[in-house]
Write a protein that holds these residues in place. Structure first.
Motif, PDB file in Angstrom:
ATOM      1  N   UNK A 150      43.859  28.670  39.428  1.00  0.00           N
ATOM      2  CA  UNK A 150      44.632  29.732  40.083  1.00  0.00           C
ATOM      3  C   UNK A 150      46.100  29.648  39.686  1.00  0.00           C
ATOM      4  N   UNK A 151      46.662  28.440  39.701  1.00  0.00           N
ATOM      5  CA  UNK A 151      48.055  28.256  39.294  1.00  0.00           C
ATOM      6  C   UNK A 151      48.217  28.585  37.808  1.00  0.00           C
ATOM      7  N   UNK A 152      47.249  28.163  37.001  1.00  0.00           N
ATOM      8  CA  UNK A 152      47.310  28.466  35.570  1.00  0.00           C
ATOM      9  C   UNK A 152      47.281  29.970  35.327  1.00  0.00           C
ATOM     10  N   UNK A 153      46.450  30.681  36.083  1.00  0.00           N
ATOM     11  CA  UNK A 153      46.377  32.138  35.931  1.00  0.00           C
ATOM     12  C   UNK A 153      47.690  32.793  36.331  1.00  0.00           C
ATOM     13  N   UNK A 154      48.328  32.274  37.366  1.00  0.00           N
ATOM     14  CA  UNK A 154      49.615  32.830  37.793  1.00  0.00           C
ATOM     15  C   UNK A 154      50.663  32.654  36.696  1.00  0.00           C
ATOM     16  N   UNK A 155      50.657  31.490  36.043  1.00  0.00           N
ATOM     17  CA  UNK A 155      51.580  31.263  34.929  1.00  0.00           C
ATOM     18  C   UNK A 155      51.208  32.148  33.738  1.00  0.00           C
ATOM     19  N   UNK A 156      49.924  32.240  33.463  1.00  0.00           N
ATOM     20  CA  UNK A 156      49.469  33.072  32.344  1.00  0.00           C
ATOM     21  C   UNK A 156      49.857  34.533  32.558  1.00  0.00           C
TER      22      UNK A 156
ATOM     23  N   UNK B 223      35.191  32.329  39.736  1.00  0.00           N
ATOM     24  CA  UNK B 223      36.644  32.291  39.850  1.00  0.00           C
ATOM     25  C   UNK B 223      37.285  33.251  38.858  1.00  0.00           C
ATOM     26  N   UNK B 224      36.717  33.384  37.681  1.00  0.00           N
ATOM     27  CA  UNK B 224      37.247  34.347  36.718  1.00  0.00           C
ATOM     28  C   UNK B 224      37.225  35.754  37.300  1.00  0.00           C
ATOM     29  N   UNK B 225      36.130  36.106  37.952  1.00  0.00           N
ATOM     30  CA  UNK B 225      36.032  37.421  38.581  1.00  0.00           C
ATOM     31  C   UNK B 225      37.093  37.573  39.666  1.00  0.00           C
ATOM     32  N   UNK B 226      37.242  36.554  40.503  1.00  0.00           N
ATOM     33  CA  UNK B 226      38.216  36.611  41.601  1.00  0.00           C
ATOM     34  C   UNK B 226      39.646  36.738  41.077  1.00  0.00           C
ATOM     35  N   UNK B 227      39.982  35.980  40.046  1.00  0.00           N
ATOM     36  CA  UNK B 227      41.330  36.038  39.481  1.00  0.00           C
ATOM     37  C   UNK B 227      41.609  37.401  38.859  1.00  0.00           C
ATOM     38  N   UNK B 228      40.629  37.938  38.161  1.00  0.00           N
ATOM     39  CA  UNK B 228      40.817  39.251  37.548  1.00  0.00           C
ATOM     40  C   UNK B 228      40.993  40.340  38.598  1.00  0.00           C
ATOM     41  N   UNK B 229      40.246  40.249  39.666  1.00  0.00           N
ATOM     42  CA  UNK B 229      40.398  41.226  40.741  1.00  0.00           C
ATOM     43  C   UNK B 229      41.724  41.042  41.470  1.00  0.00           C
ATOM     44  N   UNK B 230      42.062  39.789  41.763  1.00  0.00           N
ATOM     45  CA  UNK B 230      43.256  39.510  42.551  1.00  0.00           C
ATOM     46  C   UNK B 230      44.556  39.735  41.820  1.00  0.00           C
ATOM     47  N   UNK B 231      44.533  39.659  40.492  1.00  0.00           N
ATOM     48  CA  UNK B 231      45.757  39.846  39.708  1.00  0.00           C
ATOM     49  C   UNK B 231      45.719  41.113  38.865  1.00  0.00           C
ATOM     50  N   UNK B 232      44.594  41.812  38.924  1.00  0.00           N
ATOM     51  CA  UNK B 232      44.435  43.052  38.161  1.00  0.00           C
ATOM     52  C   UNK B 232      44.706  42.820  36.683  1.00  0.00           C
ATOM     53  N   UNK B 233      44.148  41.736  36.158  1.00  0.00           N
ATOM     54  CA  UNK B 233      44.241  41.394  34.748  1.00  0.00           C
ATOM     55  C   UNK B 233      42.843  41.077  34.215  1.00  0.00           C
TER      56      UNK B 233
END
Length: 241
Positions: free
Chosen positions: A119-125, A156-166
């Protein structure tokens, strides 16, 4: 070592300083034109791995055989997550004996660690415009950690993509490899030089022992992580002969 064609050219590698993540870093450098790394200080007992991170990156850049990777390796990010270690009563964050708990999991399991890391890595990415997250989770040689499972990573990939719209892609090149195959992957990517670099400059021992260099690398030689690394290296070397 020419980069393979990939529509996603910018990657962030979760790089702990251990064997698996170092191999993943080489794997990413082979495939992506722009690679950054991220590590986490979460109060780990074997925090010597944090020193290995910089040593490995430096040696990788300085070694002439890996020159094609130099222009692809960019910034490193070390994130302070010590508050996470403060709430984790495990053998990875406390000076306690390693043992198996009543639920069948070893007490080296840090609940939520990989979930938080990704999650932190995705936020930085997101901020750095990096499309791919590369991580060393493995479901073949693991201790039953639920956050290392392929299903967990995909969810988690699905959740991150939905939560960050990326449209992040989480790559786990070691997911279905055992430790011998992980050594073999390093050999395939960078030959004996990369294998020796991984052997000498990475750290996986849970106890943080770096006084003795074994054939398979530094470590106490007794903890589950050392035993797995040793077993894999022995099988890898046997396969070469």
């Amino acid at each position: 070592m020419a980069a393979q064609t990939n529509p996603h050219s910018r990657a962030l590698v979760l790089f702990s300083g251990g064997q698996d993540s170092a191999t993943c870093l080489a794997w990413a450098l082979q495939r992506f034109h722009h690679v950054e790394t991220i590590g986490f200080d979460y109060g780990q007992r074997h925090r010597v791995e944090l020193e290995c991170r910089s040593h490995f990156r430096t040696r990788l850049i300085e070694t002439e055989a890996f020159a094609p990777w130099r222009t692809r390796l960019h910034g490193d990010h070390l994130v302070d997550l010590s508050v996470f270690g403060a709430i984790s009563d495990t053998a990875m964050t406390r000076d306690i004996q390693i043992e198996t708990l009543a639920n069948g999991l070893p007490n080296t399991f840090v609940p939520g660690r990989n979930l938080l890391f990704l999650t932190v890595a995705a936020a930085l990415a997101y901020r750095r415009n990096l499309q791919v997250l590369v991580a060393g989770m493995c479901e073949t040689d693991f201790s039953g950690y639920p956050d290392c499972r392929d299903d967990t990573v995909k969810a988690l990939q699905v959740a991150l993509n939905l939560g960050m719209d990326r449209r992040f892609v989480i790559e786990t090149p070691l997911m279905w490899l055992d430790k011998a195959q992980t050594w073999q992957l390093a050999y395939t990517l960078g030959g004996p030089l990369l294998v020796d670099l991984v052997r000498r400059e990475t750290h996986t021992c849970y106890l943080g022992e770096r006084n003795t260099l074994h054939d398979w690398g530094y470590g106490c030689g007794e903890c589950p992580s050392c035993a797995l690394r040793k077993q894999g290296y022995t099988a890898f070397v046997t396969g070469l002969s």
